[in-house]
Design a protein around this motif. Sequence first.
Motif, PDB file in Angstrom:
ATOM      1  N   ASN A  45       5.941  56.851   8.168  1.00  0.00           N
ATOM      2  CA  ASN A  45       7.312  56.865   7.704  1.00  0.00           C
ATOM      3  C   ASN A  45       7.563  58.211   7.025  1.00  0.00           C
ATOM      4  O   ASN A  45       7.256  58.380   5.846  1.00  0.00           O
ATOM      5  N   ILE A  46       8.081  59.163   7.794  1.00  0.00           N
ATOM      6  CA  ILE A  46       8.353  60.505   7.272  1.00  0.00           C
ATOM      7  C   ILE A  46       9.797  60.861   7.633  1.00  0.00           C
ATOM      8  O   ILE A  46      10.140  60.971   8.811  1.00  0.00           O
ATOM      9  N   HIS A  47      10.612  61.034   6.609  1.00  0.00           N
ATOM     10  CA  HIS A  47      12.019  61.371   6.818  1.00  0.00           C
ATOM     11  C   HIS A  47      12.196  62.890   6.897  1.00  0.00           C
ATOM     12  O   HIS A  47      11.399  63.637   6.326  1.00  0.00           O
ATOM     13  N   PRO A  48      13.238  63.354   7.553  1.00  0.00           N
ATOM     14  CA  PRO A  48      13.505  64.799   7.587  1.00  0.00           C
ATOM     15  C   PRO A  48      13.791  65.343   6.184  1.00  0.00           C
ATOM     16  O   PRO A  48      14.243  64.615   5.302  1.00  0.00           O
ATOM     17  N   CYS A  49      13.541  66.607   6.008  1.00  0.00           N
ATOM     18  CA  CYS A  49      13.844  67.292   4.752  1.00  0.00           C
ATOM     19  C   CYS A  49      15.354  67.271   4.527  1.00  0.00           C
ATOM     20  O   CYS A  49      16.132  67.504   5.444  1.00  0.00           O
ATOM     21  N   GLN A  63      12.253  62.126  -1.943  1.00  0.00           N
ATOM     22  CA  GLN A  63      12.118  61.023  -0.994  1.00  0.00           C
ATOM     23  C   GLN A  63      10.793  60.281  -1.212  1.00  0.00           C
ATOM     24  O   GLN A  63       9.763  60.890  -1.451  1.00  0.00           O
ATOM     25  N   ASP A  64      10.872  58.978  -1.106  1.00  0.00           N
ATOM     26  CA  ASP A  64       9.692  58.136  -1.294  1.00  0.00           C
ATOM     27  C   ASP A  64       9.233  57.626   0.072  1.00  0.00           C
ATOM     28  O   ASP A  64       9.641  56.556   0.517  1.00  0.00           O
ATOM     29  N   ASP A  65       8.407  58.430   0.719  1.00  0.00           N
ATOM     30  CA  ASP A  65       7.865  58.044   2.018  1.00  0.00           C
ATOM     31  C   ASP A  65       6.411  58.496   2.092  1.00  0.00           C
ATOM     32  O   ASP A  65       5.807  58.834   1.078  1.00  0.00           O
ATOM     33  N   ASP A  66       5.835  58.499   3.275  1.00  0.00           N
ATOM     34  CA  ASP A  66       4.410  58.807   3.423  1.00  0.00           C
ATOM     35  C   ASP A  66       4.022  60.249   3.107  1.00  0.00           C
ATOM     36  O   ASP A  66       2.840  60.542   2.925  1.00  0.00           O
ATOM     37  N   MET A  67       4.976  61.151   3.003  1.00  0.00           N
ATOM     38  CA  MET A  67       4.627  62.549   2.730  1.00  0.00           C
ATOM     39  C   MET A  67       3.989  62.732   1.357  1.00  0.00           C
ATOM     40  O   MET A  67       3.184  63.640   1.175  1.00  0.00           O
ATOM     41  N   LYS A  68       4.303  61.883   0.412  1.00  0.00           N
ATOM     42  CA  LYS A  68       3.706  62.044  -0.927  1.00  0.00           C
ATOM     43  C   LYS A  68       2.189  61.927  -0.863  1.00  0.00           C
ATOM     44  O   LYS A  68       1.473  62.769  -1.405  1.00  0.00           O
ATOM     45  N   TRP A  69       1.685  60.892  -0.231  1.00  0.00           N
ATOM     46  CA  TRP A  69       0.223  60.753  -0.159  1.00  0.00           C
ATOM     47  C   TRP A  69      -0.390  61.762   0.807  1.00  0.00           C
ATOM     48  O   TRP A  69      -1.523  62.196   0.608  1.00  0.00           O
ATOM     49  N   ILE A  70       0.350  62.170   1.841  1.00  0.00           N
ATOM     50  CA  ILE A  70      -0.190  63.158   2.786  1.00  0.00           C
ATOM     51  C   ILE A  70      -0.413  64.497   2.086  1.00  0.00           C
ATOM     52  O   ILE A  70      -1.459  65.123   2.244  1.00  0.00           O
ATOM     53  N   ILE A  71       0.554  64.943   1.308  1.00  0.00           N
ATOM     54  CA  ILE A  71       0.397  66.219   0.602  1.00  0.00           C
ATOM     55  C   ILE A  71      -0.789  66.157  -0.358  1.00  0.00           C
ATOM     56  O   ILE A  71      -1.578  67.099  -0.460  1.00  0.00           O
ATOM     57  N   ASP A 100       8.348  70.902   7.572  1.00  0.00           N
ATOM     58  CA  ASP A 100       9.504  71.041   6.679  1.00  0.00           C
ATOM     59  C   ASP A 100       9.285  70.268   5.385  1.00  0.00           C
ATOM     60  O   ASP A 100       9.644  70.731   4.305  1.00  0.00           O
ATOM     61  N   ARG A 101       8.692  69.096   5.478  1.00  0.00           N
ATOM     62  CA  ARG A 101       8.478  68.247   4.317  1.00  0.00           C
ATOM     63  C   ARG A 101       7.295  68.712   3.458  1.00  0.00           C
ATOM     64  O   ARG A 101       7.081  68.197   2.364  1.00  0.00           O
ATOM     65  N   CYS A 102       6.534  69.684   3.941  1.00  0.00           N
ATOM     66  CA  CYS A 102       5.461  70.271   3.129  1.00  0.00           C
ATOM     67  C   CYS A 102       6.010  71.287   2.136  1.00  0.00           C
ATOM     68  O   CYS A 102       5.250  71.953   1.422  1.00  0.00           O
ATOM     69  N   TYR A 103       7.316  71.415   2.060  1.00  0.00           N
ATOM     70  CA  TYR A 103       7.970  72.361   1.157  1.00  0.00           C
ATOM     71  C   TYR A 103       7.507  72.226  -0.296  1.00  0.00           C
ATOM     72  O   TYR A 103       7.415  73.228  -1.010  1.00  0.00           O
ATOM     73  N   PRO A 104       7.175  71.006  -0.794  1.00  0.00           N
ATOM     74  CA  PRO A 104       6.667  70.916  -2.168  1.00  0.00           C
ATOM     75  C   PRO A 104       5.340  71.652  -2.382  1.00  0.00           C
ATOM     76  O   PRO A 104       4.908  71.809  -3.524  1.00  0.00           O
ATOM     77  N   MET A 105       4.705  72.110  -1.321  1.00  0.00           N
ATOM     78  CA  MET A 105       3.454  72.862  -1.444  1.00  0.00           C
ATOM     79  C   MET A 105       3.709  74.322  -1.799  1.00  0.00           C
ATOM     80  O   MET A 105       2.783  75.097  -1.977  1.00  0.00           O
ATOM     81  N   ILE A 106       4.999  74.692  -1.903  1.00  0.00           N
ATOM     82  CA  ILE A 106       5.389  76.075  -2.183  1.00  0.00           C
ATOM     83  C   ILE A 106       6.066  76.139  -3.546  1.00  0.00           C
ATOM     84  O   ILE A 106       6.770  75.217  -3.947  1.00  0.00           O
ATOM     85  N   LYS A 107       5.869  77.246  -4.246  1.00  0.00           N
ATOM     86  CA  LYS A 107       6.570  77.455  -5.516  1.00  0.00           C
ATOM     87  C   LYS A 107       7.365  78.753  -5.433  1.00  0.00           C
ATOM     88  O   LYS A 107       7.078  79.624  -4.609  1.00  0.00           O
ATOM     89  N   GLY A 108       8.329  78.886  -6.290  1.00  0.00           N
ATOM     90  CA  GLY A 108       9.168  80.078  -6.299  1.00  0.00           C
ATOM     91  C   GLY A 108      10.432  79.862  -5.504  1.00  0.00           C
ATOM     92  O   GLY A 108      10.678  78.806  -4.939  1.00  0.00           O
ATOM     93  N   ASN A 109      11.249  80.888  -5.471  1.00  0.00           N
ATOM     94  CA  ASN A 109      12.523  80.822  -4.771  1.00  0.00           C
ATOM     95  C   ASN A 109      12.392  81.392  -3.363  1.00  0.00           C
ATOM     96  O   ASN A 109      11.520  82.234  -3.117  1.00  0.00           O
TER      97      ASN A 109
END
Length: 189
Positions: A45-49, A63-71, A100-109
């Motif tokens: 269950n992975i929703h688009p960014c 978003q509360d889907d499977d990407m949280k545990w995947i990251i 696209d959903r791996c975006y939380p793995m990046i910091k900065g602008n």
Amino acid sequence: MKVAIVNGSARENGNSHHAAKFVEETILSKWPDAIVAKINLSELNIHPCMGDAWCRRNDECLQDDDMKWIINLLDDCDFTVFISPVFFRDISSLMKIFTDRCYPMIKGNPGDQKPKISGKKAILIMFQYVKGKGFEEALKHTSWVLENLGFDVKDAFLFKDADDFGSAGEDEKNRQKMAKAIAAMEGRK
């Protein structure tokens, strides 16, 4: 050793499926105590960014889907193997949503962004069905995306002229290339 295999194909018996199975078997034969996490994106269950930049302000996705545990899993692994077919000279739609959903793995602008964790080892494997000219730009672009997320892409393969029946994932020459790349991961920093 902890390894993640991210399969971006929706086909159950296609090239990516056969490659993922071979990669897992190769890892476990080389490192019997390894923990291998298979991530079949089509089963999750992975929703688009949403592009709302919530993760920039809050260090995680809204978003509360499977990407949280995947990251979290990717962060915990020693190396990751990404596998995707090439569609329209790019990764599959499943793999695109995933990256696209791996975006939380990046910091900065944007324009001044850096990965939160860098140097995570990775291998990229892609399969091209179309006969003839290769779609190396898909491989190059996907490697760039993974590197921007903090992965150190040690090897990247584009297996050309793959058929509909998964034979490219079973081809002995292709298997030798994948096995060699996996074996080399042990000593790499």
